[in-house]
Write an enzyme that holds these catalytic residues in place. Structure first.
Site, PDB file in Angstrom:
ATOM      1  N   ASN A 105      56.557 -20.076  27.089  1.00 49.82           N
ATOM      2  CA  ASN A 105      56.336 -18.640  27.289  1.00 49.82           C
ATOM      3  C   ASN A 105      57.663 -17.902  27.333  1.00 49.82           C
ATOM      4  OD1 ASN A 105      53.710 -19.312  27.380  1.00 49.82           O
ATOM      5  ND2 ASN A 105      53.469 -19.110  29.591  1.00 49.82           N
ATOM      6  N   ASP A 107      57.654 -14.730  28.585  1.00 54.06           N
ATOM      7  CA  ASP A 107      57.338 -13.565  29.422  1.00 54.06           C
ATOM      8  C   ASP A 107      58.072 -13.515  30.756  1.00 54.06           C
ATOM      9  OD1 ASP A 107      55.909 -15.416  31.037  1.00 54.06           O
ATOM     10  OD2 ASP A 107      54.036 -15.015  29.975  1.00 54.06           O
ATOM     11  N   HIS A 122      61.573 -21.280  24.220  1.00 57.86           N
ATOM     12  CA  HIS A 122      61.492 -20.277  23.150  1.00 57.86           C
ATOM     13  C   HIS A 122      62.168 -18.958  23.502  1.00 57.86           C
ATOM     14  CE1 HIS A 122      57.723 -22.579  21.539  1.00 57.86           C
ATOM     15  NE2 HIS A 122      58.848 -23.185  21.263  1.00 57.86           N
ATOM     16  N   CYS A 133      77.827 -10.500  17.029  1.00 54.27           N
ATOM     17  CA  CYS A 133      78.817 -11.015  17.981  1.00 54.27           C
ATOM     18  C   CYS A 133      78.186 -11.772  19.155  1.00 54.27           C
ATOM     19  CB  CYS A 133      79.724  -9.896  18.483  1.00 54.27           C
ATOM     20  SG  CYS A 133      78.916  -8.760  19.620  1.00 54.27           S
ATOM     21  N   CYS A 152      74.388  -2.895  18.799  1.00 49.08           N
ATOM     22  CA  CYS A 152      75.354  -3.501  19.718  1.00 49.08           C
ATOM     23  C   CYS A 152      76.439  -2.466  20.075  1.00 49.08           C
ATOM     24  CB  CYS A 152      75.979  -4.720  19.054  1.00 49.08           C
ATOM     25  SG  CYS A 152      77.253  -5.488  20.052  1.00 49.08           S
ATOM     26  N   CYS A 155      80.003  -4.019  18.766  1.00 49.73           N
ATOM     27  CA  CYS A 155      80.397  -4.137  17.354  1.00 49.73           C
ATOM     28  C   CYS A 155      79.515  -3.345  16.404  1.00 49.73           C
ATOM     29  CB  CYS A 155      80.420  -5.611  16.947  1.00 49.73           C
ATOM     30  SG  CYS A 155      78.790  -6.290  16.642  1.00 49.73           S
ATOM     31  N   SER A 194      48.267 -24.917  23.134  1.00 48.18           N
ATOM     32  CA  SER A 194      47.429 -25.461  22.063  1.00 48.18           C
ATOM     33  C   SER A 194      48.032 -26.748  21.497  1.00 48.18           C
ATOM     34  CB  SER A 194      47.274 -24.425  20.947  1.00 48.18           C
ATOM     35  OG  SER A 194      48.553 -24.045  20.480  1.00 48.18           O
ATOM     36  N   PRO A 219      40.999 -24.979  28.765  1.00 47.78           N
ATOM     37  CA  PRO A 219      39.549 -24.834  28.593  1.00 47.78           C
ATOM     38  C   PRO A 219      39.047 -25.438  27.282  1.00 47.78           C
ATOM     39  CG  PRO A 219      40.661 -22.707  28.383  1.00 47.78           C
ATOM     40  CD  PRO A 219      41.693 -23.691  28.814  1.00 47.78           C
ATOM     41  N   GLU A 220      39.972 -25.560  26.311  1.00 48.28           N
ATOM     42  CA  GLU A 220      39.595 -26.125  25.007  1.00 48.28           C
ATOM     43  C   GLU A 220      40.332 -27.436  24.792  1.00 48.28           C
ATOM     44  OE1 GLU A 220      37.612 -24.387  22.967  1.00 48.28           O
ATOM     45  OE2 GLU A 220      37.664 -22.448  24.021  1.00 48.28           O
TER      46      GLU A 220
HETATM   47  P1  NAD Z   1      48.643 -20.757  21.946  1.00 47.45           P
HETATM   48  O1  NAD Z   1      48.236 -19.320  21.854  1.00 47.45           O
HETATM   49  O2  NAD Z   1      48.838 -21.513  20.694  1.00 47.45           O
HETATM   50  O3  NAD Z   1      47.538 -21.535  22.808  1.00 47.45           O
HETATM   51  C1  NAD Z   1      47.085 -21.070  24.037  1.00 47.45           C
HETATM   52  C2  NAD Z   1      46.298 -22.165  24.691  1.00 47.45           C
HETATM   53  O4  NAD Z   1      45.919 -21.717  25.979  1.00 47.45           O
HETATM   54  C3  NAD Z   1      45.004 -22.525  23.952  1.00 47.45           C
HETATM   55  O5  NAD Z   1      44.944 -23.933  23.789  1.00 47.45           O
HETATM   56  C4  NAD Z   1      43.893 -22.031  24.887  1.00 47.45           C
HETATM   57  O6  NAD Z   1      42.747 -22.854  24.849  1.00 47.45           O
HETATM   58  C5  NAD Z   1      44.583 -22.122  26.224  1.00 47.45           C
HETATM   59  N1  NAD Z   1      44.068 -21.224  27.255  1.00 47.45           N
HETATM   60  C6  NAD Z   1      43.468 -20.006  27.127  1.00 47.45           C
HETATM   61  N2  NAD Z   1      43.183 -19.496  28.329  1.00 47.45           N
HETATM   62  C7  NAD Z   1      43.629 -20.393  29.256  1.00 47.45           C
HETATM   63  C8  NAD Z   1      43.634 -20.426  30.682  1.00 47.45           C
HETATM   64  N3  NAD Z   1      43.143 -19.409  31.403  1.00 47.45           N
HETATM   65  N4  NAD Z   1      44.162 -21.515  31.291  1.00 47.45           N
HETATM   66  C9  NAD Z   1      44.664 -22.542  30.570  1.00 47.45           C
HETATM   67  N5  NAD Z   1      44.691 -22.570  29.227  1.00 47.45           N
HETATM   68  C10 NAD Z   1      44.166 -21.496  28.573  1.00 47.45           C
HETATM   69  O7  NAD Z   1      49.924 -20.821  22.872  1.00 47.45           O
HETATM   70  P2  NAD Z   1      51.138 -21.853  22.956  1.00 47.45           P
HETATM   71  O8  NAD Z   1      50.625 -23.244  22.845  1.00 47.45           O
HETATM   72  O9  NAD Z   1      51.914 -21.449  24.130  1.00 47.45           O
HETATM   73  O10 NAD Z   1      52.019 -21.576  21.667  1.00 47.45           O
HETATM   74  C11 NAD Z   1      52.231 -20.255  21.283  1.00 47.45           C
HETATM   75  C12 NAD Z   1      53.624 -19.813  20.990  1.00 47.45           C
HETATM   76  O11 NAD Z   1      53.568 -18.410  21.179  1.00 47.45           O
HETATM   77  C13 NAD Z   1      54.703 -20.278  21.886  1.00 47.45           C
HETATM   78  O12 NAD Z   1      55.770 -20.530  21.058  1.00 47.45           O
HETATM   79  C14 NAD Z   1      55.067 -19.084  22.796  1.00 47.45           C
HETATM   80  O13 NAD Z   1      56.468 -18.901  22.792  1.00 47.45           O
HETATM   81  C15 NAD Z   1      54.460 -17.909  22.163  1.00 47.45           C
HETATM   82  N6  NAD Z   1      53.667 -17.003  23.081  1.00 47.45           N
HETATM   83  C16 NAD Z   1      54.121 -16.688  24.319  1.00 47.45           C
HETATM   84  C17 NAD Z   1      53.365 -15.873  25.157  1.00 47.45           C
HETATM   85  C18 NAD Z   1      53.887 -15.568  26.543  1.00 47.45           C
HETATM   86  O14 NAD Z   1      55.086 -15.624  26.760  1.00 47.45           O
HETATM   87  N7  NAD Z   1      52.999 -15.285  27.509  1.00 47.45           N
HETATM   88  C19 NAD Z   1      52.151 -15.340  24.733  1.00 47.45           C
HETATM   89  C20 NAD Z   1      51.714 -15.672  23.437  1.00 47.45           C
HETATM   90  C21 NAD Z   1      52.478 -16.522  22.643  1.00 47.45           C
HETATM   91 ZN    ZN Z   2      77.824  -7.105  18.552  1.00 46.92          ZN
END
Ligand code: NAD
Ligand code: ZN
Length: 247
Positions: A105, A107, A122, A133, A152, A155, A194, A219-220
């Site tokens: 994440n 966030d 990430h 820079c 920036c 630069c 996922s 959940p999946e």
């Molecule tokens: P993904 O969107 O591919 O998968 C999300 C997974 O979360 C799914 O398998 C889904 O079944 C599961 N899910 C949904 N609700 C849930 C819950 N309440 N509790 C537990 N699991 C739940 O996300 P990913 O695998 O993190 O890969 C996505 C990419 O996207 C990453 O590289 C990430 O950097 C980025 N991303 C980040 C954010 C964030 O920072 N919040 C949001 C979206 C995507």
């Molecule tokens: Zn710069």
């Protein structure tokens, strides 16, 4: 195997006894905070084309569109809070000497909740950097009305969000630390991911201690589900507080 009371109790006991805990989180952990995932039915990629928004090519082609998208995601972050899943992971860290939280994440909600040992694979959407820079910036936004792209100060180069885009390498030192944490842990938890984005998806396979336990919360079912010791089907914000209760 579904998420029964018995499974939950077994996992809770294993977690309590663990010497070294490694957690990998994905977008599912932040869903209950109101941040959409990418690949769910209502996820972000359903309305957007990833290569337009999260790639250097897309940025060079249309930086305004990319900045507009990131600015809207950053604004969402000012309105949301960590949820019960994030809070449970703080308790887990506080009760374990050797604890590492690896997150995909961007966030920053794990840090806001109070976790300390976080490896951001990430990047972080709150940060930006100059492509020329490499100076880092916080709080960079795109002004939708004036349509002035962030530049920036040092630069004059283009400033972009500090997140890993499609086709880019992960920060090697962060990835190395993540692999090391997976190799030495006796509990590995994969939560709300996922398990499709590499190399993050490979991390559970680095777990190498013969007594280690692999637990997945989602959940999946995912491509990882068949390889774990315990698949706990359900939402992170419901299951994690039960695994790491507040006492
Ligand atoms: P993904 O969107 O591919 O998968 C999300 C997974 O979360 C799914 O398998 C889904 O079944 C599961 N899910 C949904 N609700 C849930 C819950 N309440 N509790 C537990 N699991 C739940 O996300 P990913 O695998 O993190 O890969 C996505 C990419 O996207 C990453 O590289 C990430 O950097 C980025 N991303 C980040 C954010 C964030 O920072 N919040 C949001 C979206 C995507
Ligand atoms: Zn710069």
């Amino acid at each position: 195997m579904n998420c029964t009371e018995e499974l939950l109790q077994q996992c809770q006991m294993l977690i309590q006894r663990a010497q070294s805990v490694c957690v990998l989180t994905g977008a599912g952990v932040s869903k209950a905070s109101g941040i959409p995932t990418f690949r769910d039915k209502d996820g972000l990629w359903n309305s957007m084309r990833p290569e337009e928004l999260a790639s250097m090519d897309g940025f060079l082609r249309n930086p305004e569109l990319v900045w507009e998208w990131y600015t809207s995601r950053k604004l969402v972050l000012t309105k949301v809070n960590p949820n019960a899943a994030h809070e449970a992971l703080v308790r887990l860290e506080n009760s374990n000497k050797d604890f590492v939280l690896i997150t995909q994440n961007v966030d920053g909600l794990h840090a806001r909740a109070g976790n300390k040992r976080i490896l951001e694979l990430h990047g972080n959407i709150e940060r930006s950097f100059c492509v020329e820079c490499h100076i880092f910036y916080n709080d960079v936004f795109f002004d939708k009305i004036k349509r002035i792209l962030p530049k920036c100060i040092a630069c004059g180069g283009r400033v972009r969000p500090d997140v890993v885009w499609f086709g880019e390498m992960l920060p090697q030192d962060v990835l190395d630390q993540a692999i090391n944490a997976a190799q030495r842990c006796d509990i590995f938890l994969s939560i709300g991911t996922s398990a499709l984005v590499y190399p993050a998806a490979e991390l559970p396979y680095y777990v190498s201690r013969s007594d280690a336990t692999l637990i997945e919360i989602n959940p999946e079912r995912t491509s990882l589900s068949g390889s774990v010791d315990y698949y706990l089907q359900g939402h992170a914000e419901v299951i994690l507080p039960r695994l790491c209760p507040d006492r």
